[in-house]
Design a protein around this motif. Structure first.
Motif, mmCIF file in Angstrom:
data_model
loop_
_atom_site.group_PDB
_atom_site.id
_atom_site.type_symbol
_atom_site.label_atom_id
_atom_site.label_comp_id
_atom_site.label_asym_id
_atom_site.label_seq_id
_atom_site.Cartn_x
_atom_site.Cartn_y
_atom_site.Cartn_z
ATOM 1 N N TYR B 19 -56.860 41.396 6.442
ATOM 2 C CA TYR B 19 -55.571 41.092 5.798
ATOM 3 C C TYR B 19 -55.278 39.596 5.872
ATOM 4 O O TYR B 19 -54.907 38.969 4.885
ATOM 5 N N VAL B 20 -55.478 39.040 7.082
ATOM 6 C CA VAL B 20 -55.193 37.611 7.274
ATOM 7 C C VAL B 20 -56.076 36.783 6.341
ATOM 8 O O VAL B 20 -55.607 35.845 5.693
ATOM 9 N N PHE B 23 -54.812 36.763 2.827
ATOM 10 C CA PHE B 23 -53.693 35.840 2.635
ATOM 11 C C PHE B 23 -54.162 34.398 2.509
ATOM 12 O O PHE B 23 -53.496 33.582 1.889
ATOM 13 N N ASP B 24 -55.312 34.106 3.123
ATOM 14 C CA ASP B 24 -55.846 32.742 3.057
ATOM 15 C C ASP B 24 -56.787 32.551 1.868
ATOM 16 O O ASP B 24 -57.210 31.438 1.596
ATOM 17 N N SER B 25 -57.115 33.651 1.202
ATOM 18 C CA SER B 25 -58.147 33.560 0.155
ATOM 19 C C SER B 25 -57.541 33.249 -1.229
ATOM 20 O O SER B 25 -56.321 33.230 -1.402
ATOM 21 N N PHE B 28 -55.250 35.893 -3.059
ATOM 22 C CA PHE B 28 -53.840 36.070 -2.722
ATOM 23 C C PHE B 28 -52.972 36.106 -3.984
ATOM 24 O O PHE B 28 -53.109 35.265 -4.869
ATOM 25 N N LEU B 30 -48.798 36.997 -4.958
ATOM 26 C CA LEU B 30 -47.482 37.278 -4.377
ATOM 27 C C LEU B 30 -47.040 38.726 -4.647
ATOM 28 O O LEU B 30 -46.399 39.339 -3.805
ATOM 29 N N ALA B 33 -48.564 40.757 -2.020
ATOM 30 C CA ALA B 33 -48.420 40.217 -0.655
ATOM 31 C C ALA B 33 -47.454 41.026 0.205
ATOM 32 O O ALA B 33 -47.701 41.225 1.394
#
Lengths: 366, 68
Positions: B19-20, B23-25, B28, B30, B33
């Motif tokens: 998951y983290v 979010f950094d990829s 991502f 919104l 998200a």
């Protein structure tokens, strides 16, 4: 009645003396300095044990020698005194250990050099420990402070593991053999632990000398299961440490090496969430900025379009105004309508007045 | 049983890391998200609870090692 002394045969007398010696000294420990050390046929060890006042011959087998010995070393032997069939008094040695800091160090260095030469400590032999073991084997004394430290730190840091503990002596003459048996025991199991941990707390050089036993060091090096040894304090170095796949500075450090700290995992998870929130907030801010910028751009476009249309309208109006006959009349021109023949009547419209006139002449312009 | 628990926690940790990473990829978005964040938050809570009740099974072997 006269005292009659018994008459022994030589053999009987020797046997009787040996029996008396055995009764008086079933097992004794004697400290002295080694002299005239030699090994015959690669099996039999002979040396003298001496001090300033005397010397005794000693005999033992090489298999009983668990540490290297050389002349000049101060040692303690556990032995049985014996009179040989040739009438020579000697000690049959069961165990020998260095005595005093100097001898311990000397013995350590000799064995270290020997095993190093054999490659027992070489980095290429070292295996990595499993990342997160499910099953570990522990060899220690369950009554020792080092063991308690290890288990406490292990429980504090991680859980869910099967921890099999072999309770052994970690100090004294019996310690090396007990630890060797425990290593063999774990290595013979149907389901092997993923890592074998040998721990013991701090102590004097003599207390820790069990971990410099040659056979124990070899057994650690030969273990099928990767080994982690944490003995004594950070400054203590044992040969068991050197033979292990991984060395821990202390028993507590061994627990730290073997498992992660669940508190760090929890903190890590929270940190990950916090990072995600920051990322989301950033994304929301970016989207807001982008939307604002897009709206501003749209407004600018509308304004520009409006301006263009207004300009165009202004131009058209100016053009239209230029075409307006009234403005021509205002510049002094006149608009003539009517019968353009001689005698005809025409009306002449000027900016301010309109005249009616009769045509008196008609001529063509060039 | 304990090995399964450990595996489960490891799986959850791996999922949380996924998951983290999302979010950094570049993947991502919104729109997704909020859902992904809710899932990650639930996972982090589960990991915390699992770890809190996580005990080692210590078994002192009955065999004596003082003789062959």
């Amino acid at each position: 009645m006269a005292n009659v002394l018994p008459i022994f045969s030589v053999s009987d007398f020797l046997a009787s003396v040996n029996q008396t010696l055995e009764y008086a000294y079933p097992s004794i420990e004697i400290e002295g300095e080694v002299a005239s050390f030699k090994v015959n046929q690669g099996k039999f060890v002979f040396f003298d044990l001496k001090d300033s006042g005397g010397s005794i011959g000693c005999f033992m087998t090489v298999w009983q020698m668990r540490i290297p010995i050389e002349d000049g070393m101060k040692v303690v032997v556990r032995a049985t005194p014996k009179l040989t069939p040739w009438g020579k008094f000697s000690l049959t040695v069961q165990a020998i250990r260095p005595s005093g800091e100097g001898s311990l160090k000397k013995s350590f260095e000799l064995l270290k050099a020997k095993l190093e030469k054999e490659g027992l400590f070489s980095p290429e032999r070292k295996r990595p420990l499993p990342g997160l073991p499910h099953h570990i084997g522990v060899i220690s004394s369950t009554q020792a402070a080092g063991y308690a430290d290890f288990i406490k730190i292990l429980d504090d840091r991680w859980g869910g593991m099967q921890v099999d503990v072999a309770h052994v002596q970690v100090q004294g003459e019996a310690a090396p053999d007990q630890m060797i048996r425990a290593i063999k025991y774990f290595n013979e199991q149907e389901v092997l632990p993923e890592v074998l941990v040998i721990v013991r707390g701090g102590g004097s050089a003599d207390d820790l000398s069990a971990f410099n036993d040659e056979l124990l060091v070899r057994e650690i090096a030969a273990s099928r299961i990767p080994t982690l040894v944490g003995v004594g304090h950070e400054v203590d170095e044992s040969l068991a440490d050197l033979a292990a796949d991984v060395r821990a500075a202390t028993p507590s450090n061994a627990a730290q090496i073997i498992v992660p700290d669940k508190r760090e995992i929890v903190q890590g998870s929270r940190h990950s969430l916090a990072r995600i929130i920051v990322r989301m907030e950033q994304a929301i801010r970016d989207t807001q900025l982008m939307t604002k910028a897009t709206l501003e751009l749209a407004f600018r476009r509308i304004e520009q379009q409006l301006e263009r249309n207004t300009d165009m309208l202004r131009q058209r109006r100016a053009m239209l105004a230029a075409y307006d006959p009234k403005s021509v009349l205002e510049r002094g021109y006149a608009l003539v309508r009517g019968d353009e023949r001689v005698g005809g009547v025409v009306t002449i419209e000027k900016a301010t007045v309109t005249l009616t006139a009769e045509v008196t002449n008609v001529s063509k312009n060039n | 049983m304990s090995a399964k628990t450990t595996n489960l926690i490891q799986d959850k940790l791996a999922k949380l890391n996924e998951y983290v990473a999302w979010f950094d990829s570049d993947e991502f978005a919104l729109e997704q998200a909020v859902d992904k964040f809710a899932a990650a938050e639930k996972l982090a809570e589960e990991i915390e609870q699992d770890l809190a009740g996580f005990k080692n099974e210590i078994n002192v072997i009955k065999k004596k090692f003082d003789q062959e």
